[in-house]
Scaffold this motif. Structure first.
Motif, PDB file in Angstrom:
ATOM      1  N   VAL A 210       0.856  -1.187   0.000  1.00  0.00           N
ATOM      2  CA  VAL A 210       0.000   0.000   0.000  1.00  0.00           C
ATOM      3  C   VAL A 210       0.890   1.234   0.000  1.00  0.00           C
ATOM      4  CG1 VAL A 210      -1.863  -1.179   1.216  1.00  0.00           C
ATOM      5  CG2 VAL A 210      -0.172   0.112   2.518  1.00  0.00           C
ATOM      6  N   ALA A 211       0.354   2.313  -0.540  1.00  0.00           N
ATOM      7  CA  ALA A 211       1.100   3.571  -0.607  1.00  0.00           C
ATOM      8  C   ALA A 211       0.704   4.481   0.541  1.00  0.00           C
ATOM      9  CB  ALA A 211       0.849   4.257  -1.941  1.00  0.00           C
ATOM     10  N   LEU A 212       1.693   5.141   1.117  1.00  0.00           N
ATOM     11  CA  LEU A 212       1.466   6.233   2.058  1.00  0.00           C
ATOM     12  C   LEU A 212       1.907   7.497   1.340  1.00  0.00           C
ATOM     13  CD1 LEU A 212       0.830   7.425   4.860  1.00  0.00           C
ATOM     14  CD2 LEU A 212       3.170   6.844   5.540  1.00  0.00           C
ATOM     15  N   VAL A 213       0.943   8.322   0.954  1.00  0.00           N
ATOM     16  CA  VAL A 213       1.234   9.528   0.177  1.00  0.00           C
ATOM     17  C   VAL A 213       1.294  10.722   1.130  1.00  0.00           C
ATOM     18  CG1 VAL A 213       0.524  10.997  -1.731  1.00  0.00           C
ATOM     19  CG2 VAL A 213       0.087   8.527  -1.827  1.00  0.00           C
ATOM     20  N   LEU A 214       2.467  11.324   1.210  1.00  0.00           N
ATOM     21  CA  LEU A 214       2.728  12.440   2.114  1.00  0.00           C
ATOM     22  C   LEU A 214       2.787  13.742   1.331  1.00  0.00           C
ATOM     23  CD1 LEU A 214       5.541  10.672   4.161  1.00  0.00           C
ATOM     24  CD2 LEU A 214       3.167  11.021   4.885  1.00  0.00           C
ATOM     25  N   PRO A 215       2.728  14.890   2.017  1.00  0.00           N
ATOM     26  CA  PRO A 215       2.800  16.175   1.304  1.00  0.00           C
ATOM     27  C   PRO A 215       4.128  16.348   0.576  1.00  0.00           C
ATOM     28  CG  PRO A 215       2.025  16.475   3.546  1.00  0.00           C
ATOM     29  CD  PRO A 215       2.513  15.062   3.450  1.00  0.00           C
ATOM     30  N   GLU A 216       4.231  17.460  -0.157  1.00  0.00           N
ATOM     31  CA  GLU A 216       5.450  17.716  -0.910  1.00  0.00           C
ATOM     32  C   GLU A 216       6.676  17.613  -0.005  1.00  0.00           C
ATOM     33  OE1 GLU A 216       3.852  21.690   0.497  1.00  0.00           O
ATOM     34  OE2 GLU A 216       3.034  19.848  -0.361  1.00  0.00           O
ATOM     35  N   GLU A 217       7.799  17.224  -0.596  1.00  0.00           N
ATOM     36  CA  GLU A 217       8.992  16.868   0.171  1.00  0.00           C
ATOM     37  C   GLU A 217       9.455  17.984   1.095  1.00  0.00           C
ATOM     38  OE1 GLU A 217      13.374  14.861  -0.666  1.00  0.00           O
ATOM     39  OE2 GLU A 217      11.930  15.133  -2.285  1.00  0.00           O
TER      40      GLU A 217
ATOM     41  N   LEU B 163       5.027  -1.237   2.705  1.00  0.00           N
ATOM     42  CA  LEU B 163       4.667   0.176   2.666  1.00  0.00           C
ATOM     43  C   LEU B 163       5.503   0.873   1.602  1.00  0.00           C
ATOM     44  CD1 LEU B 163       3.083   2.554   3.904  1.00  0.00           C
ATOM     45  CD2 LEU B 163       5.014   2.897   5.461  1.00  0.00           C
ATOM     46  N   VAL B 164       4.825   1.568   0.693  1.00  0.00           N
ATOM     47  CA  VAL B 164       5.494   2.356  -0.337  1.00  0.00           C
ATOM     48  C   VAL B 164       5.307   3.828   0.001  1.00  0.00           C
ATOM     49  CG1 VAL B 164       5.616   2.894  -2.797  1.00  0.00           C
ATOM     50  CG2 VAL B 164       5.032   0.568  -2.058  1.00  0.00           C
ATOM     51  N   LEU B 165       6.406   4.516   0.340  1.00  0.00           N
ATOM     52  CA  LEU B 165       6.335   5.933   0.694  1.00  0.00           C
ATOM     53  C   LEU B 165       6.415   6.779  -0.569  1.00  0.00           C
ATOM     54  CD1 LEU B 165       8.630   6.235   3.835  1.00  0.00           C
ATOM     55  CD2 LEU B 165       6.164   6.573   3.735  1.00  0.00           C
ATOM     56  N   MET B 166       5.489   7.731  -0.694  1.00  0.00           N
ATOM     57  CA  MET B 166       5.472   8.624  -1.842  1.00  0.00           C
ATOM     58  C   MET B 166       5.212  10.037  -1.353  1.00  0.00           C
ATOM     59  SD  MET B 166       3.115   6.225  -4.343  1.00  0.00           S
ATOM     60  CE  MET B 166       3.627   6.978  -5.884  1.00  0.00           C
ATOM     61  N   THR B 167       5.866  11.024  -1.982  1.00  0.00           N
ATOM     62  CA  THR B 167       5.594  12.425  -1.670  1.00  0.00           C
ATOM     63  C   THR B 167       4.879  13.067  -2.845  1.00  0.00           C
ATOM     64  OG1 THR B 167       7.788  13.065  -2.456  1.00  0.00           O
ATOM     65  CG2 THR B 167       7.531  12.668  -0.091  1.00  0.00           C
ATOM     66  N   MET B 168       3.979  13.983  -2.531  1.00  0.00           N
ATOM     67  CA  MET B 168       3.129  14.573  -3.562  1.00  0.00           C
ATOM     68  C   MET B 168       3.913  15.561  -4.422  1.00  0.00           C
ATOM     69  SD  MET B 168       0.228  14.558  -4.990  1.00  0.00           S
ATOM     70  CE  MET B 168      -0.824  13.682  -3.831  1.00  0.00           C
ATOM     71  N   ASP B 169       3.960  15.297  -5.712  1.00  0.00           N
ATOM     72  CA  ASP B 169       4.495  16.244  -6.688  1.00  0.00           C
ATOM     73  C   ASP B 169       3.687  16.121  -7.970  1.00  0.00           C
ATOM     74  OD1 ASP B 169       5.428  14.019  -8.127  1.00  0.00           O
ATOM     75  OD2 ASP B 169       7.421  14.119  -7.225  1.00  0.00           O
ATOM     76  N   ALA B 170       4.180  16.701  -9.041  1.00  0.00           N
ATOM     77  CA  ALA B 170       3.397  16.745 -10.276  1.00  0.00           C
ATOM     78  C   ALA B 170       3.104  15.363 -10.834  1.00  0.00           C
ATOM     79  CB  ALA B 170       4.133  17.591 -11.317  1.00  0.00           C
ATOM     80  N   ASN B 171       3.958  14.380 -10.532  1.00  0.00           N
ATOM     81  CA  ASN B 171       3.802  13.053 -11.120  1.00  0.00           C
ATOM     82  C   ASN B 171       3.128  12.037 -10.206  1.00  0.00           C
ATOM     83  OD1 ASN B 171       5.252  13.867 -13.484  1.00  0.00           O
ATOM     84  ND2 ASN B 171       7.153  13.667 -12.305  1.00  0.00           N
TER      85      ASN B 171
ATOM     86  N   ARG C 191       0.210  11.771  -8.635  1.00  0.00           N
ATOM     87  CA  ARG C 191      -1.180  11.373  -8.864  1.00  0.00           C
ATOM     88  C   ARG C 191      -1.265  10.300  -9.948  1.00  0.00           C
ATOM     89  NH1 ARG C 191      -2.796  15.956 -10.341  1.00  0.00           N
ATOM     90  NH2 ARG C 191      -2.910  16.729  -8.206  1.00  0.00           N
ATOM     91  N   ASP C 192      -0.595  10.523 -11.068  1.00  0.00           N
ATOM     92  CA  ASP C 192      -0.635   9.545 -12.159  1.00  0.00           C
ATOM     93  C   ASP C 192       0.044   8.243 -11.756  1.00  0.00           C
ATOM     94  OD1 ASP C 192      -1.974  11.324 -13.770  1.00  0.00           O
ATOM     95  OD2 ASP C 192      -0.168  12.058 -14.776  1.00  0.00           O
ATOM     96  N   GLN C 193       1.129   8.355 -10.961  1.00  0.00           N
ATOM     97  CA  GLN C 193       1.842   7.146 -10.541  1.00  0.00           C
ATOM     98  C   GLN C 193       0.980   6.292  -9.624  1.00  0.00           C
ATOM     99  OE1 GLN C 193       5.653   7.883  -8.745  1.00  0.00           O
ATOM    100  NE2 GLN C 193       5.944   5.733  -8.157  1.00  0.00           N
ATOM    101  N   VAL C 194       0.311   6.923  -8.676  1.00  0.00           N
ATOM    102  CA  VAL C 194      -0.546   6.189  -7.744  1.00  0.00           C
ATOM    103  C   VAL C 194      -1.675   5.488  -8.492  1.00  0.00           C
ATOM    104  CG1 VAL C 194      -2.216   6.439  -5.870  1.00  0.00           C
ATOM    105  CG2 VAL C 194      -0.019   7.601  -5.727  1.00  0.00           C
ATOM    106  N   LEU C 195      -2.362   6.222  -9.341  1.00  0.00           N
ATOM    107  CA  LEU C 195      -3.486   5.638 -10.078  1.00  0.00           C
ATOM    108  C   LEU C 195      -3.011   4.528 -11.014  1.00  0.00           C
ATOM    109  CD1 LEU C 195      -5.441   8.913 -10.891  1.00  0.00           C
ATOM    110  CD2 LEU C 195      -6.198   7.089  -9.367  1.00  0.00           C
ATOM    111  N   GLY C 196      -1.863   4.732 -11.669  1.00  0.00           N
ATOM    112  CA  GLY C 196      -1.337   3.706 -12.556  1.00  0.00           C
ATOM    113  C   GLY C 196      -0.958   2.440 -11.817  1.00  0.00           C
ATOM    114  N   ASP C 197      -0.324   2.579 -10.650  1.00  0.00           N
ATOM    115  CA  ASP C 197       0.076   1.401  -9.869  1.00  0.00           C
ATOM    116  C   ASP C 197      -1.139   0.646  -9.351  1.00  0.00           C
ATOM    117  OD1 ASP C 197       2.728   1.877 -10.316  1.00  0.00           O
ATOM    118  OD2 ASP C 197       3.139   2.775  -8.356  1.00  0.00           O
ATOM    119  N   LEU C 198      -2.196   1.366  -8.972  1.00  0.00           N
ATOM    120  CA  LEU C 198      -3.422   0.706  -8.519  1.00  0.00           C
ATOM    121  C   LEU C 198      -4.100  -0.042  -9.672  1.00  0.00           C
ATOM    122  CD1 LEU C 198      -4.795   3.554  -6.257  1.00  0.00           C
ATOM    123  CD2 LEU C 198      -4.283   1.247  -5.460  1.00  0.00           C
TER     124      LEU C 198
END
Length: 333
Positions: free
Chosen positions: A69-76, A103-111, A113-120
């Motif tokens: 699962v992804a944990l999406v955090l605010p911008e770095e 756990l997959v850690l991700m920080t919010m940037d321009a890419n 949103r597309d990465q999360v949706l694509g991986d799901l």
């Protein structure tokens, strides 16, 4: 049975050691909950005794899960120096670790949103824990529309049918207000959180309502130490006689304390200060910070539990889990 270092243990061997059929052993390995607990325990003991390691690819074919699962955090930039996010990771891992979910850690940037949706969509992720969503961020709505498991960390600013975990933000602001009022402070100001977030809005509303002062002086910060310092300087210029400050995060309170010290104000003798979070920053303050505690690790663990429940059952009803805040008394107020 001794563990083999040269040959991969098969599921057939696990079944033989446990005294069950291969099909039953497979059901236990793949998390089927209808298997009798005594049989499950026997298979688990056999797995430990034999050193069996499930084949991830084969298991994914059966379960149709990525076990990630992804944990999406605010911008770095927001992550640097903010202890809140470390608490979130620790809390999430207390649930995911024993569950064998990565756990997959991700920080919010321009890419992101597309990465999360694509991986799901491709089955690389089972779901998402989303921290601090912005009013303008379309990701929560997109996740809901595509029926992906998702839990967010606070009540959405724009109403959405999404599961969330939060602290009772207005009640936390009210705790700070009542404490400062009990100290007979009557020139109270506040450094509020960002008003595009529910946390920023609700802490200010709860604080102002508890004091019964709709004209309470306040400035807006962004939960960072720097914004607390800037806000404190603004308030001192506009209201030099102030005698109490509520900062809507511990980091903002830390910045405010530095400015008060530079201005020659003694804390708490001249100005009482209350923060919000009860993070490690509160103990790093001088004096140690009186603050409103939100149980971040417990809340993060609840987010992980609610997400795994959705992964197991996509028809799980949307729910809201709201934790009570508490006031922690220290030296600043």
């Amino acid at each position: 049975m001794p563990r083999s270092s040269s040959k991969r243990v098969t599921l057939e061997e696990v079944a033989r050691v446990a005294g069950v059929s291969r099909a039953t052993a497979s059901r236990v390995v793949n998390g089927v909950t209808t298997v009798d607990e005594t049989i499950r325990a026997a298979v688990r003991r056999a797995i430990e005794d034999t050193g069996y390691v499930p084949n991830p690819a084969a298991r994914a074919l059966v379960t149709r899960r990525a076990d990630a699962v992804a944990l999406v955090l605010p911008e770095e930039s927001r992550l640097l120096g903010d202890p809140f996010f470390g608490q979130v990771v620790r809390g999430v891992m207390t649930v995911l670790g024993p569950s064998g979910v990565h756990l997959v850690l991700m920080t919010m940037d321009a890419n992101t949103r597309d990465q999360v949706l694509g991986d799901l969509r491709r089955g690389r992720l089972d779901g998402v824990v989303l921290i601090h969503t912005d009013r303008a961020d379309p990701l929560p709505r997109l996740l809901i529309e595509e029926r992906h498991p998702v839990v967010v960390s606070s009540r959405p600013v724009v109403p959405l049918p999404v599961t969330y975990v939060d602290v009772d933000q207005p009640a936390g602001g009210a705790l700070a207000a009542r404490h400062l009022a009990s100290l007979r402070r009557n020139r109270i100001v506040t450094i509020a959180g960002p008003q595009h977030t529910t946390a920023g809005q609700d802490r200010l509303i709860g604080f102002r309502d508890a004091l019964g002062d709709p004209d309470l002086p306040w400035v807006e910060g962004d939960f960072t130490r720097e914004s607390g310092a800037v806000g404190m300087a603004q308030l001192l210029r506009a209201h030099p006689g102030l005698d109490a400050v509520f900062a809507a995060s511990d980091l903002m309170a830390q910045g405010a304390l530095a400015v008060l010290r530079e201005s020659g104000r003694s804390v708490p003798a001249d100005v009482a200060v209350v923060g919000f979070d009860d993070s490690s920053a509160a103990l790093a303050c001088d004096p140690p910070l009186t603050t409103v505690r939100q149980p971040v690790e417990d809340m993060a663990a609840e987010m992980a539990r609610l997400l795994l429940r959705q992964v197991d059952d996509p028809d799980t009803p949307v729910t809201a889990s709201v934790f009570p805040p508490t006031l922690v008394h220290r030296g600043s107020a």
